[in-house]
Design an enzyme around this catalytic site. Structure first.
Site, mmCIF file in Angstrom:
data_model
loop_
_atom_site.group_PDB
_atom_site.id
_atom_site.type_symbol
_atom_site.label_atom_id
_atom_site.label_comp_id
_atom_site.label_asym_id
_atom_site.label_seq_id
_atom_site.Cartn_x
_atom_site.Cartn_y
_atom_site.Cartn_z
ATOM 1 N N SER A 138 0.854 -1.175 0.000
ATOM 2 C CA SER A 138 0.000 0.000 0.000
ATOM 3 C C SER A 138 0.892 1.228 0.000
ATOM 4 C CB SER A 138 -0.873 -0.043 1.260
ATOM 5 O OG SER A 138 -1.625 1.134 1.364
ATOM 6 N N LYS A 164 -1.277 -0.951 -4.266
ATOM 7 C CA LYS A 164 -2.481 -0.203 -3.872
ATOM 8 C C LYS A 164 -2.100 1.258 -3.680
ATOM 9 C CE LYS A 164 -4.904 0.019 0.566
ATOM 10 N NZ LYS A 164 -5.541 -0.779 1.620
ATOM 11 N N LYS A 166 -3.257 5.085 -2.495
ATOM 12 C CA LYS A 166 -4.218 5.894 -1.754
ATOM 13 C C LYS A 166 -4.671 7.029 -2.659
ATOM 14 C CE LYS A 166 -4.049 3.803 2.200
ATOM 15 N NZ LYS A 166 -5.244 3.255 2.859
ATOM 16 N N ASP A 191 -7.456 2.989 -2.928
ATOM 17 C CA ASP A 191 -8.148 3.039 -1.636
ATOM 18 C C ASP A 191 -8.457 4.497 -1.315
ATOM 19 O OD1 ASP A 191 -9.070 2.803 0.942
ATOM 20 O OD2 ASP A 191 -7.241 1.926 1.768
ATOM 21 N N GLU A 216 -11.454 0.786 -3.081
ATOM 22 C CA GLU A 216 -11.759 0.444 -1.705
ATOM 23 C C GLU A 216 -12.408 1.628 -1.000
ATOM 24 O OE1 GLU A 216 -8.132 -0.941 0.090
ATOM 25 O OE2 GLU A 216 -9.127 -1.302 2.003
ATOM 26 N N ASP A 241 -14.162 -1.852 3.347
ATOM 27 C CA ASP A 241 -13.215 -2.043 4.453
ATOM 28 C C ASP A 241 -13.902 -1.523 5.715
ATOM 29 O OD1 ASP A 241 -11.206 -1.644 6.360
ATOM 30 O OD2 ASP A 241 -9.821 -0.603 5.058
ATOM 31 N N LYS A 265 -9.854 -6.929 8.259
ATOM 32 C CA LYS A 265 -8.814 -6.621 9.240
ATOM 33 C C LYS A 265 -9.336 -7.193 10.548
ATOM 34 C CE LYS A 265 -7.434 -2.354 6.994
ATOM 35 N NZ LYS A 265 -7.671 -0.899 6.935
ATOM 36 N N GLY A 293 -4.192 -4.205 6.255
ATOM 37 C CA GLY A 293 -3.120 -3.931 7.216
ATOM 38 C C GLY A 293 -3.381 -2.627 7.937
#
Ligand code: NPG
Length: 372
Positions: A138, A164, A166, A191, A216, A241, A265, A293
């Site tokens: 990420s 991934k 952000k 995400d 996400e 998530d 998670k 994570g």
């Protein structure tokens, strides 16, 4: 093995600096105030990690609120009790609402203790059979696109199985377009950490051009219904998530068509009992899972890797190697990435790696001990 009595629980307050600030739509994080949980039961130890952040950015829990909940409400319900099955711990807390990260930290430490006492790996105890798990990485929001492309190049060279990114308003479509142009074939996800609203639906639909595995949590952290409105307007699958806190939430989200993928998670769900329920429900419903994570130290990382060995975890998790975040991890050996983009699922009892005592001592601020 038939039982374990929980004789003592330590909270180890640890302070660790990430190698670099991790920037999301919430802002930057560099300092991790981690509370490690060590349970003592009939001559074995079990380790867990409290994954709440310093600030209530991802969810309402923080390291401080979760620790207060443990001290004042939760530890008293488990200390001195005898466990016949690690699934029980979650039920002992039935009368205490919320606070899943606080609960998970202790519950998962008990599962580790149980696995060690019975001489099996945590992965095996949880029902996992994979010996290696694909690891994604990420990448936080970077100062500019050139810096981002540079970071991706480094992680792709290391072999990570998916990247991934952000995203946040103003740092999305053009940035992803630049990444796709330079890396046409890498498995790529984004995400949003709840940074958008339904009014952004047309804007988000522009991401459909980039063959993303998923987007996400685009909308509010506690929303399912608006995601169900957004989903048919996007070709890119939505992964939830923040807003999935139980198998029941997954069922409701699926029923409404709010997501096609779920990230688990265990801290967000309250531990392994709830994570296994989510796993079993999603597997039966055909919803792919992956393990998320929370910038964990090695202890939390090894827990996540054990979970990722279960058959329903068909997508790469945010289970990057220790050196992604830490100059020196507190576990020995650290988690290492193989050139094929996987990490090993430990076969040794419990979480499967030792805690490095010197390294732990160097980051330990203080320890609180609780007995019945
Ligand atoms: O590799 O551990 C990791 C971090 C993965 O991006 C990651 N985590 O929203 O999923 C998230 C994000 C996060 C981290 C959120 C820390 C909040 C705190």
């Amino acid at each position: 093995m038939t039982s374990l009595t929980l004789e003592r629980i330590d909270l180890l307050h640890v302070s660790m600096q990430l190698l670099e600030p991790f920037v999301t739509s919430f802002g930057p994080q560099q300092q991790r105030d981690i509370v490690l949980i060590r349970v003592f039961a009939d001559g074995v130890e079990g380790w867990g990690e409290l994954v709440a952040a310093r600030e209530p950015i991802y969810s309402e829990e923080t390291a401080i609120t979760a620790t207060a909940m443990l001290r004042h409400h939760l530890l008293g319900k488990v200390l001195g009790r005898t466990v016949d099955d690690p699934r029980q711990v979650d039920r002992w807390w039935a009368g205490a609402r919320g606070n899943p990260m606080a609960k998970a930290a202790v519950e998962m430490a008990v599962w580790d203790a149980w696995a060690r006492a019975s001489g099996q790996s945590l992965a095996h105890l949880l029902g996992g059979s994979a010996t290696r798990a694909p690891a994604g990485v990420s990448i936080g929001i970077q100062d500019d696109t050139a810096a981002l492309l540079d970071r991706i190049t480094g992680f792709v060279e290391q072999g990570y199985a998916r990247i991934k990114l952000k995203i946040a308003p103003g740092r999305d479509v053009a940035m992803v377009a630049a990444v796709r142009e330079q890396f046409p074939d890498i498995p790529l996800t984004v995400d949003a950490n709840s940074a958008y609203t339904l009014a952004d639906a047309d804007h988000l639909a522009q991401l459909d051009a980039f063959d993303l595995m998923m987007i996400e949590q685009p909308l509010a952290h506690d929303d399912i219904i608006d995601h169900a409105t957004l989903a048919p307007r996007l070709q890119t699958p939505i992964c939830l998530d923040e807003s999935i806190r139980s198998a029941g939430d997954a069922r409701r989200a699926h029923q409404l068509g709010a997501c096609r993928i779920i990230n688990c998670k265990p801290g967000r769900l309250g531990g392994y009992a709830a994570s296994l329920a989510l796993h079993d429900w999603c597997t039966a419903a055909g919803i792919p899972l992956w393990v998320g994570g929370m910038l964990e130290s090695g202890v939390g990382r090894l827990h996540n890797i054990a979970l990722a060995s279960l058959p329903g975890y068909t997508l790469p998790g945010d289970i990057s190697a220790s050196d992604r975040y830490w100059a020196a991890d507190i576990i020995d050996p650290p988690v290492r990435l193989a050139p094929d983009g996987t990490v090993a699922v430990p076969a040794a009892p419990g979480i499967g790696h030792a805690i490095d005592p010197q390294r732990l001592q160097s980051v330990l601020e203080h320890t609180e001990t609780f007995v019945p």
